[in-house]
Design an enzyme around this catalytic site. Structure first.
Site, mmCIF file in Angstrom:
data_model
loop_
_atom_site.group_PDB
_atom_site.id
_atom_site.type_symbol
_atom_site.label_atom_id
_atom_site.label_comp_id
_atom_site.label_asym_id
_atom_site.label_seq_id
_atom_site.Cartn_x
_atom_site.Cartn_y
_atom_site.Cartn_z
ATOM 1 N N ARG A 46 0.855 -1.195 0.000
ATOM 2 C CA ARG A 46 0.000 0.000 0.000
ATOM 3 C C ARG A 46 0.891 1.245 0.000
ATOM 4 O O ARG A 46 0.621 2.229 -0.661
ATOM 5 C CB ARG A 46 -0.951 0.013 1.205
ATOM 6 N N TYR A 99 -16.334 16.412 -15.949
ATOM 7 C CA TYR A 99 -16.777 15.025 -15.869
ATOM 8 C C TYR A 99 -17.851 14.908 -14.779
ATOM 9 O O TYR A 99 -17.718 15.493 -13.706
ATOM 10 C CB TYR A 99 -15.558 14.132 -15.567
ATOM 11 N N ASP A 171 -7.288 18.628 -14.879
ATOM 12 C CA ASP A 171 -7.564 17.236 -15.223
ATOM 13 C C ASP A 171 -7.166 17.088 -16.692
ATOM 14 O O ASP A 171 -7.850 17.573 -17.591
ATOM 15 C CB ASP A 171 -9.059 16.946 -15.006
ATOM 16 N N LYS A 196 -8.014 5.895 -19.132
ATOM 17 C CA LYS A 196 -8.346 6.298 -20.495
ATOM 18 C C LYS A 196 -7.129 6.151 -21.413
ATOM 19 O O LYS A 196 -6.638 5.064 -21.603
ATOM 20 C CB LYS A 196 -8.911 7.717 -20.470
HETATM 21 C C1 LIG Z 1 -12.136 13.768 -17.469
HETATM 22 C C2 LIG Z 1 -12.281 12.654 -16.466
HETATM 23 N N1 LIG Z 1 -11.711 12.779 -15.265
HETATM 24 C C3 LIG Z 1 -11.815 11.819 -14.327
HETATM 25 C C4 LIG Z 1 -12.525 10.662 -14.571
HETATM 26 C C5 LIG Z 1 -12.648 9.618 -13.498
HETATM 27 O O1 LIG Z 1 -11.784 8.573 -13.757
HETATM 28 P P1 LIG Z 1 -12.042 7.043 -13.321
HETATM 29 O O2 LIG Z 1 -13.234 6.576 -14.086
HETATM 30 O O3 LIG Z 1 -10.765 6.368 -13.665
HETATM 31 O O4 LIG Z 1 -12.316 7.059 -11.847
HETATM 32 C C6 LIG Z 1 -13.121 10.487 -15.818
HETATM 33 C C7 LIG Z 1 -13.891 9.257 -16.116
HETATM 34 O O5 LIG Z 1 -14.571 9.153 -17.113
HETATM 35 C C8 LIG Z 1 -13.001 11.516 -16.793
HETATM 36 O O6 LIG Z 1 -13.572 11.416 -18.012
#
Ligand SMILES: Cc1ncc(COP(=O)(O)O)c(C=O)c1O
Length: 399
Positions: A46, A99, A171, A196
């Site tokens: 961890r 998101y 992000d 992604k």
């Molecule tokens: C722009 C963006 N940030 C964060 C996330 C969250 O990521 P995760 O699904 O890996 O938790 C997503 C998920 O679709 C996303 O599109």
């Protein structure tokens, strides 16, 4: 070292013991200690793990900094940043488009704890300057955004935010470090849904937080171990594998997205096409300046009924209807009922997120097939509309 070389060589020497070209997977939870408290730099997975550490080094190299912490998901990464920096009474500024999960964690987890959320168009610098105050802790942005691919001028925003002492968190999931380097534009922290494009194969869930300044990074690094939302070593190994083809993949994703945007723009059934590479996109000039490509995502508003939208997204040949993006296999998504369903309908309407918006994540297929699949689906809608009055007339006649 150039980007593609980094994805293959940075922090990735052959394994010293055997010479294995690709580093082995350290699938272990714990480590033998020579005497109490005396270990070889690892004591519990961890806290740290050689496979995870290797991936952290590579991601840091790709974003041009020295500090990276991996998490079990993009949202766990976001949570670590928010938990590290937000206290009751603190304020966070968000753009109109984020998101859905980011919206949800802020509105359902942090707002009840007393955090104040201000959400408006970050292209409006007057509004930004008016909103900034001594309680502002974070300005959080995506660029391009999910799902409408709005583009924000990160350097101009950072320039306005920093004098008030707040952090700029970017992000960078949609843009990826291949097309955009937020730290060179003034970001303090970068978060990723590694799930992604970084991992790239739709086969794992993972997140990351990166920082330039060790003091800014430290509270996040502490929470990685203290709250424990860490990824397993095998998922880290898979990401290391996926990363090695990242440049090739990103070039193909971007090429496919551009071909799709060009085919949709001007189509009678595509009311609005969102792709930063189109000259008609309001953020096109900013994207040209702050990105080295326009990314791999395209969204558009289908000029049709909700039923037509549902039929279109459910019946594509190559675009699988599913959440997520950034993998080698194309995905199609209906944000209002899927990725952004956690935003209440009234709030979606206020933010301008329509029920006819469709988000496309072209994979690494051939552009001709992807374009044909979409154009064919739109032609089917047109054909159904053309035959509908005739069918109605036949039915009326028969009656
Ligand atoms: C722009 C963006 N940030 C964060 C996330 C969250 O990521 P995760 O699904 O890996 O938790 C997503 C998920 O679709 C996303 O599109």
């Amino acid at each position: 070292m150039e980007f593609a070389t980094k994805t293959i060589h940075a922090a990735q020497p052959s394994e010293p013991e055997t010479g294995a070209l690709i580093a082995p997977l350290f699938q272990t939870s714990t480590y033998q200690q020579e005497s109490p408290g005396c270990d070889k730099g690892f004591n519990y997975s961890r806290t740290n793990n050689p496979t995870r550490e290797r991936l952290e080094h590579v991601l840091a190299e790709l974003e041009g900094v020295h500090h990276a912490a991996l998490f079990a998901s993009g949202l766990a990464a976001e949570n670590a940043v928010l938990q590290a920096y937000l206290r009751p009474g603190d304020e966070i500024i968000l753009p109109l488009d984020v998101y859905g999960g980011t919206y949800r964690i802020l509105n359902r987890v942090f707002q009840p704890l007393g955090v104040v959320i201000r959400q408006f168009d970050l292209a409006d610098f007057a509004a930004l300057e008016a909103a900034l105050n001594s309680r502002t802790r974070i300005v959080w942005l995506e660029s391009p955004t999910n799902p409408r691919l709005f583009v924000y001028d990160i350097a101009a925003i950072a320039h306005r935010v920093h004098p008030c002492g707040a952090l700029v968190v970017v992000d960078n999931t949609f843009a990826t470090p291949y097309f955009q380097q937020p730290f060179t534009l003034g970001a303090d922290l970068v978060v990723h849904s590694v799930t992604k494009y970084l991992a790239g194969h739709s086969d794992l869930i993972q997140g990351a937080v990166l920082a330039r300044d060790p003091a800014v990074f430290e509270p996040v690094k502490f929470l990685q171990n203290a709250t424990g939302a860490v990824p397993g070593p095998f998922d880290c190994w898979l990401t290391l594998r996926g990363l090695k083809t990242m440049e090739l993949r990103m070039l193909r994703h971007a090429e496919n997205a551009a071909a799709i945007a060009a085919a949709l723009e001007g189509h009678a059934l595509a009311r609005r096409v969102y792709f930063p590479g189109l000259a008609s996109h309001p953020g096109h000039e900013i994207a040209r300046r702050q990105m080295t490509g326009f990314g791999g995502m395209v969204s558009f508003e289908l000029d049709g009924s909700f039923e037509e939208v549902k039929a279109f997204v459910s019946s594509r040949r190559y675009f699988t209807l599913g959440e997520s993006l950034g993998g080698v296999k194309a995905l199609i998504c209906h944000p209002a009922t899927m990725t952004h369903a956690s935003i209440p309908a009234a709030a979606r309407a206020e933010l301008g997120l329509s029920d006819t918006l469709i988000r496309l994540s072209p994979g690494c297929e051939n552009a001709k097939d992807l374009v044909a699949d979409l154009v064919e689906g739109l032609a089917q809608i047109q054909a159904a509309r053309a035959s509908a009055p005739q069918q109605a007339a036949v039915a009326a006649h028969a009656g």
